[in-house]
Design a protein around this motif. Sequence first.
Motif, PDB file in Angstrom:
ATOM      1  N   GLY A 112      57.360 120.928  31.661  1.00 48.23           N
ATOM      2  CA  GLY A 112      56.192 120.664  32.494  1.00 48.23           C
ATOM      3  C   GLY A 112      54.901 121.121  31.857  1.00 48.23           C
ATOM      4  N   ALA A 113      54.933 122.284  31.193  1.00 52.51           N
ATOM      5  CA  ALA A 113      53.729 122.778  30.534  1.00 52.51           C
ATOM      6  C   ALA A 113      53.282 121.839  29.424  1.00 52.51           C
ATOM      7  CB  ALA A 113      53.982 124.173  29.973  1.00 52.51           C
ATOM      8  N   GLU A 114      54.241 121.215  28.744  1.00 50.61           N
ATOM      9  CA  GLU A 114      53.887 120.340  27.621  1.00 50.61           C
ATOM     10  C   GLU A 114      53.023 119.160  28.050  1.00 50.61           C
ATOM     11  OE1 GLU A 114      54.074 120.537  24.398  1.00 50.61           O
ATOM     12  OE2 GLU A 114      55.022 122.502  24.464  1.00 50.61           O
ATOM     13  N   PHE A 115      53.141 118.710  29.288  1.00 49.12           N
ATOM     14  CA  PHE A 115      52.265 117.619  29.740  1.00 49.12           C
ATOM     15  C   PHE A 115      50.816 118.087  29.794  1.00 49.12           C
ATOM     16  CE2 PHE A 115      56.320 115.992  31.400  1.00 49.12           C
ATOM     17  CZ  PHE A 115      56.262 114.695  30.888  1.00 49.12           C
ATOM     18  N   LEU A 116      50.611 119.342  30.124  1.00 48.87           N
ATOM     19  CA  LEU A 116      49.246 119.864  30.138  1.00 48.87           C
ATOM     20  C   LEU A 116      48.695 119.947  28.723  1.00 48.87           C
ATOM     21  CD1 LEU A 116      49.696 122.697  32.785  1.00 48.87           C
ATOM     22  CD2 LEU A 116      48.948 120.338  33.153  1.00 48.87           C
ATOM     23  N   ARG A 117      49.517 120.376  27.771  1.00 51.23           N
ATOM     24  CA  ARG A 117      49.047 120.416  26.383  1.00 51.23           C
ATOM     25  C   ARG A 117      48.820 119.010  25.840  1.00 51.23           C
ATOM     26  NH1 ARG A 117      51.701 124.018  21.623  1.00 51.23           N
ATOM     27  NH2 ARG A 117      53.667 123.026  22.247  1.00 51.23           N
ATOM     28  N   TRP A 118      49.758 118.111  26.120  1.00 49.73           N
ATOM     29  CA  TRP A 118      49.623 116.748  25.599  1.00 49.73           C
ATOM     30  C   TRP A 118      48.336 116.095  26.102  1.00 49.73           C
ATOM     31  CZ3 TRP A 118      51.631 113.607  22.023  1.00 49.73           C
ATOM     32  CH2 TRP A 118      51.326 112.250  22.111  1.00 49.73           C
ATOM     33  N   PHE A 119      48.085 116.189  27.402  1.00 51.81           N
ATOM     34  CA  PHE A 119      46.908 115.506  27.936  1.00 51.81           C
ATOM     35  C   PHE A 119      45.613 116.277  27.676  1.00 51.81           C
ATOM     36  CE2 PHE A 119      50.212 113.193  30.273  1.00 51.81           C
ATOM     37  CZ  PHE A 119      49.850 111.907  29.872  1.00 51.81           C
ATOM     38  N   ALA A 120      45.707 117.573  27.367  1.00 56.79           N
ATOM     39  CA  ALA A 120      44.537 118.273  26.847  1.00 56.79           C
ATOM     40  C   ALA A 120      44.096 117.628  25.539  1.00 56.79           C
ATOM     41  CB  ALA A 120      44.861 119.754  26.629  1.00 56.79           C
ATOM     42  N   GLU A 121      45.071 117.228  24.736  1.00 54.52           N
ATOM     43  CA  GLU A 121      44.769 116.574  23.464  1.00 54.52           C
ATOM     44  C   GLU A 121      44.314 115.129  23.656  1.00 54.52           C
ATOM     45  OE1 GLU A 121      48.572 117.245  21.784  1.00 54.52           O
ATOM     46  OE2 GLU A 121      48.114 119.279  21.096  1.00 54.52           O
ATOM     47  N   LEU A 171      43.355 114.674  35.370  1.00 54.72           N
ATOM     48  CA  LEU A 171      42.253 115.564  35.014  1.00 54.72           C
ATOM     49  C   LEU A 171      41.680 115.200  33.649  1.00 54.72           C
ATOM     50  CD1 LEU A 171      43.545 119.048  36.232  1.00 54.72           C
ATOM     51  CD2 LEU A 171      42.233 117.318  37.481  1.00 54.72           C
ATOM     52  N   ALA A 172      42.542 114.843  32.714  1.00 51.78           N
ATOM     53  CA  ALA A 172      42.063 114.469  31.386  1.00 51.78           C
ATOM     54  C   ALA A 172      41.153 113.249  31.435  1.00 51.78           C
ATOM     55  CB  ALA A 172      43.252 114.202  30.464  1.00 51.78           C
ATOM     56  N   ALA A 173      41.474 112.320  32.333  1.00 51.89           N
ATOM     57  CA  ALA A 173      40.685 111.092  32.455  1.00 51.89           C
ATOM     58  C   ALA A 173      39.389 111.293  33.228  1.00 51.89           C
ATOM     59  CB  ALA A 173      41.523 110.010  33.136  1.00 51.89           C
ATOM     60  N   GLY A 174      39.259 112.415  33.955  1.00 49.77           N
ATOM     61  CA  GLY A 174      38.061 112.658  34.745  1.00 49.77           C
ATOM     62  C   GLY A 174      38.213 112.344  36.210  1.00 49.77           C
ATOM     63  N   CYS A 175      39.467 112.342  36.707  1.00 53.14           N
ATOM     64  CA  CYS A 175      39.729 112.026  38.115  1.00 53.14           C
ATOM     65  C   CYS A 175      40.079 113.291  38.899  1.00 53.14           C
ATOM     66  CB  CYS A 175      40.911 111.056  38.250  1.00 53.14           C
ATOM     67  SG  CYS A 175      40.711 109.487  37.402  1.00 53.14           S
ATOM     68  N   GLU A 468      50.242 106.002  26.727  1.00 53.25           N
ATOM     69  CA  GLU A 468      50.109 105.100  27.876  1.00 53.25           C
ATOM     70  C   GLU A 468      49.775 105.848  29.161  1.00 53.25           C
ATOM     71  OE1 GLU A 468      52.839 103.159  24.861  1.00 53.25           O
ATOM     72  OE2 GLU A 468      52.553 105.162  25.693  1.00 53.25           O
ATOM     73  N   GLY A 469      50.157 107.119  29.259  1.00 52.92           N
ATOM     74  CA  GLY A 469      50.027 107.831  30.519  1.00 52.92           C
ATOM     75  C   GLY A 469      48.613 107.949  31.022  1.00 52.92           C
ATOM     76  N   ILE A 470      47.657 108.168  30.137  1.00 52.38           N
ATOM     77  CA  ILE A 470      46.274 108.349  30.585  1.00 52.38           C
ATOM     78  C   ILE A 470      45.640 107.027  30.997  1.00 52.38           C
ATOM     79  CG2 ILE A 470      45.085 108.109  28.359  1.00 52.38           C
ATOM     80  CD1 ILE A 470      43.498 110.681  29.173  1.00 52.38           C
ATOM     81  N   GLU A 471      46.161 105.920  30.473  1.00 49.28           N
ATOM     82  CA  GLU A 471      45.611 104.608  30.837  1.00 49.28           C
ATOM     83  C   GLU A 471      45.787 104.312  32.325  1.00 49.28           C
ATOM     84  OE1 GLU A 471      43.893 102.406  29.061  1.00 49.28           O
ATOM     85  OE2 GLU A 471      43.928 103.680  27.279  1.00 49.28           O
ATOM     86  N   GLU A 472      46.798 104.917  32.948  1.00 51.57           N
ATOM     87  CA  GLU A 472      47.038 104.703  34.373  1.00 51.57           C
ATOM     88  C   GLU A 472      45.889 105.246  35.227  1.00 51.57           C
ATOM     89  OE1 GLU A 472      49.804 103.218  35.758  1.00 51.57           O
ATOM     90  OE2 GLU A 472      50.595 102.777  33.759  1.00 51.57           O
ATOM     91  N   TYR A 473      45.027 106.083  34.650  1.00 53.88           N
ATOM     92  CA  TYR A 473      43.942 106.722  35.397  1.00 53.88           C
ATOM     93  C   TYR A 473      42.566 106.277  34.911  1.00 53.88           C
ATOM     94  CZ  TYR A 473      47.805 109.547  36.968  1.00 53.88           C
ATOM     95  OH  TYR A 473      49.004 109.940  37.522  1.00 53.88           O
ATOM     96  N   LEU A 474      42.540 105.203  34.132  1.00 55.82           N
ATOM     97  CA  LEU A 474      41.289 104.693  33.571  1.00 55.82           C
ATOM     98  C   LEU A 474      41.077 103.233  33.942  1.00 55.82           C
ATOM     99  CD1 LEU A 474      41.617 106.220  29.988  1.00 55.82           C
ATOM    100  CD2 LEU A 474      39.985 106.943  31.730  1.00 55.82           C
ATOM    101  N   ASP A 475      39.852 102.887  34.276  1.00 58.14           N
ATOM    102  CA  ASP A 475      39.452 101.491  34.450  1.00 58.14           C
ATOM    103  C   ASP A 475      38.767 101.006  33.182  1.00 58.14           C
ATOM    104  OD1 ASP A 475      40.318 101.011  37.059  1.00 58.14           O
ATOM    105  OD2 ASP A 475      38.494 101.846  37.938  1.00 58.14           O
ATOM    106  N   THR A 476      38.930  99.725  32.909  1.00 55.37           N
ATOM    107  CA  THR A 476      38.299  99.114  31.730  1.00 55.37           C
ATOM    108  C   THR A 476      37.033  98.382  32.161  1.00 55.37           C
ATOM    109  OG1 THR A 476      40.420  98.836  30.608  1.00 55.37           O
ATOM    110  CG2 THR A 476      38.599  97.447  29.861  1.00 55.37           C
ATOM    111  N   LYS A 477      35.934  98.670  31.497  1.00 59.04           N
ATOM    112  CA  LYS A 477      34.659  97.996  31.760  1.00 59.04           C
ATOM    113  C   LYS A 477      34.192  97.241  30.523  1.00 59.04           C
ATOM    114  CE  LYS A 477      31.415  99.770  34.346  1.00 59.04           C
ATOM    115  NZ  LYS A 477      30.332 100.674  34.829  1.00 59.04           N
ATOM    116  N   TYR A 478      33.784  95.993  30.741  1.00 52.87           N
ATOM    117  CA  TYR A 478      33.246  95.154  29.663  1.00 52.87           C
ATOM    118  C   TYR A 478      31.744  95.049  29.840  1.00 52.87           C
ATOM    119  CZ  TYR A 478      31.618  90.518  28.052  1.00 52.87           C
ATOM    120  OH  TYR A 478      30.887  89.485  27.541  1.00 52.87           O
TER     121      TYR A 478
END
Length: 481
Positions: A112-121, A171-175, A468-478
């Motif tokens: 579980g802790a590794e997800f925090l390190r991974w998404f910190a990066e 949190l990494a994505a800004g949500c 791919e995990g962070i993309e679930e929390y991001l919208d794409t703007k053109y």
Amino acid sequence: MTYDLPVGTPTQLWLGGKLSDSSTGATFPVLDPASGELLTHVADATPEDGAHALELAVAAQAAWAATPARVRSEILRTAFDLVRTRADDFARTITLEMGKTLSEAYGEVNYGAEFLRWFAEESVRISGRTATAPSGSGRILVTKEPVGPVLAITPWNFPLAMATRKIGPALAAGCPIIVKPAAETPLTMLLLGQVFADAGLPDGVLSILPASQASALTGPLIADERLRKITFTGSTGIGKLLVRQSADRLLRTSMELGGNAPFLVFDDADIDAAVDGAMAAKMRNGGEACTAANRFHVARGVADEFADKLTARIAALRTGHGLDENTDLGPLITDKQRASVHDLVVDAVERGARVRVGGQVPSGPGSFYPATVLDLISEDSRLLREEIFGPVAAITVFDTEDGAIAAANATEYGLAAYFYTRDLDRAMRVAAALKVGMVGVNRGIISDPAAPFGGVKESGFGREGAFEGIEEYLDTKYIAL
């Protein structure tokens, strides 16, 4: 013997970074599944508490989205360090409220802790792109923006890891994110709330709302136009209900749902290695995992050897309280879950299955069920179609590779699959033919924070972990320039 929670374990709601009682003062009990004894009472969140959490999230959204990615990254990295520093408290709490052995609880803390390190990066690697329009009329600029406030609903079987797998990328994505943990295991999440408060997460960005009546809390949140995403890990039935609820407002959704993982053993497999993998894929977490091997399809020529060796290994497992160092297998989460598992065993036996070991509900306190092996299983047995979610291995045989693949794919689920072979060509053929989101080839554990976790068919959609995990929390703007 009575086992105590770590001193200072939070039992109130985390509302925007601060501990708070429920708006009504109500609480509900949390029990030790190994003894049935009361561990503590926790605050019972109300719809009013949910509305307050969403107000805090909305108020925090703009500032958190504008927070430099490096600052968000450092907060997540600090939270990672704090979870590891407090591993003893987390592991003990997980074992007491969920039942898994202490060694497995420590494994979950690390995972579980590794997800925090991974998404910190990953926080500092959110990027877009720019290109010249083919027509020559200007430039195409693509940016990524946070989707907005998130509701996360997490399960009881991995009370830390299933939460960090959602909180980290949000949190990494800004949500900002509101977490509704399972009523059986709220204490681990409340400890995590303390970690984020100590890591310096701004008020309002994270709220944690334990609730005894989930739908009463989540229904109004899902209907509120200010919520922009829901992420859920749990049963397919509840997942379908949440998708239907989210459809009226077209919420972004991520659904990690049920599984019915096949485990194939081909006649050229290393049988000892396959048994090792089977023990990991089946008995990890006492079988209470969506990735757990559900159905063992074994080539007829090696079926007896595999079944004999697996039975011997499973028969040697010692059942007891997870905090007892001699325990290999803890209790199931509730008596209700135990009854569900036993019903599947009884159904299979009534249809002709043979019980090689286990298969009987023990007397005494606690929601224990013995590690069980069945073979000679009828094709119409329920446990070949339904998720067992317990320590029961069901063995069937096959005669051809095509037959094995057909049996493996004969389910509405499509989360994970495992198989053992020493033939590289076969490995590539079978991996391509299995209709699942994740495949383990000659290995019984496949979860990795750096790999995309998720399924197909009725096992859900969306991916957690990896790039791919962070993309679930991001919208794409053109932006047309």
